[in-house]
Design a protein around this motif. Structure first.
Motif, PDB file in Angstrom:
ATOM      1  N   THR A   3      -6.237   3.132  11.879  1.00 18.56           N
ATOM      2  CA  THR A   3      -7.067   3.277  10.687  1.00 18.56           C
ATOM      3  C   THR A   3      -8.264   2.359  10.796  1.00 18.56           C
ATOM      4  O   THR A   3      -8.251   1.389  11.537  1.00 18.56           O
ATOM      5  N   ASN A   7      -9.719   0.663   5.477  1.00 17.64           N
ATOM      6  CA  ASN A   7      -8.574   1.374   4.927  1.00 17.64           C
ATOM      7  C   ASN A   7      -7.322   0.508   4.872  1.00 17.64           C
ATOM      8  O   ASN A   7      -6.404   0.799   4.124  1.00 17.64           O
ATOM      9  N   VAL A  43      -0.692   9.267   3.581  1.00 17.13           N
ATOM     10  CA  VAL A  43      -2.118   8.964   3.408  1.00 17.13           C
ATOM     11  C   VAL A  43      -2.950  10.219   3.669  1.00 17.13           C
ATOM     12  O   VAL A  43      -3.896  10.508   2.922  1.00 17.13           O
ATOM     13  N   CYS A  47      -5.322  11.914   0.858  1.00 16.76           N
ATOM     14  CA  CYS A  47      -6.757  12.175   1.065  1.00 16.76           C
ATOM     15  C   CYS A  47      -7.081  13.656   0.897  1.00 16.76           C
ATOM     16  O   CYS A  47      -8.094  14.015   0.296  1.00 16.76           O
ATOM     17  N   ASN A  85     -12.939   7.209   3.804  1.00 16.69           N
ATOM     18  CA  ASN A  85     -12.840   5.761   3.737  1.00 16.69           C
ATOM     19  C   ASN A  85     -12.103   5.437   2.449  1.00 16.69           C
ATOM     20  O   ASN A  85     -12.520   5.852   1.372  1.00 16.69           O
ATOM     21  N   ILE A  86     -11.019   4.692   2.546  1.00 18.05           N
ATOM     22  CA  ILE A  86     -10.235   4.353   1.366  1.00 18.05           C
ATOM     23  C   ILE A  86     -10.478   2.885   1.055  1.00 18.05           C
ATOM     24  O   ILE A  86     -10.355   2.038   1.933  1.00 18.05           O
TER      25      ILE A  86
END
Length: 149
Positions: A3, A7, A43, A47, A85-86
């Motif tokens: 990642t 993130n 994840v 998303c 992008n988290i």
């Protein structure tokens, strides 16, 4: 799971949320232990669901609902990896926000102080004199009459 660094904090926050859920609901831990499920899959699913919704920002409750749904349901299509992008929002206020809130508090304090000063310096209301009836046996002040004998 490879990642981007930005993130990592978000994924750590999601893992923490899921761990707290496992403590509160031990049967959920069994669902998370399903070998066909993974944090990477969760994840990716998250998303994908957010992308489908058209939203670019969601709250913790929404994230948790999507993650729990992923682990609850056996027949979920994760979909492919979503290039996103988290980030985790921080509850801290910026210096600008703090300055603005401080200014608002000072203004409110000044207004309260002014109200108190005005209240204290306002003339006290005097009770209005009331007409009293003459006491029994007291003479009544009457103008003399020429025709009284």
């Amino acid at each position: 799971m490879a990642t981007m660094k930005s993130n990592n904090a978000a994924i750590a926050a999601m893992q923490q949320m899921l761990q707290e859920r496992c403590i509160a609901e031990p049967t959920f831990a069994i669902k998370m232990a399903n070998p066909s499920k993974s944090m990477e899959g969760a994840v990716n699913y998250l998303c994908g669901q957010i992308q489908k919704s058209g939203l670019c920002c969601v709250d913790d409750a929404t994230v948790m609902n999507i993650l729990v749904h992923y682990f609850d349901e056996n027949e979920i299509e994760e979909g492919g990896k979503v290039n996103c992008n988290i980030v985790v929002s921080k509850p801290e206020l910026s210096d600008e926000d703090k300055a603005e809130l401080k200014e608002q508090a000072m203004e409110q304090y000044k207004e309260e102080q002014l109200r108190e000063i005005r209240r204290q310096s306002a003339p006290k209301t005097q009770p209005k004199p009331t007409a009293t009836a003459p006491k029994a046996g007291a003479e009544i002040n009457v103008q003399p009459n020429l025709f009284d004998f």
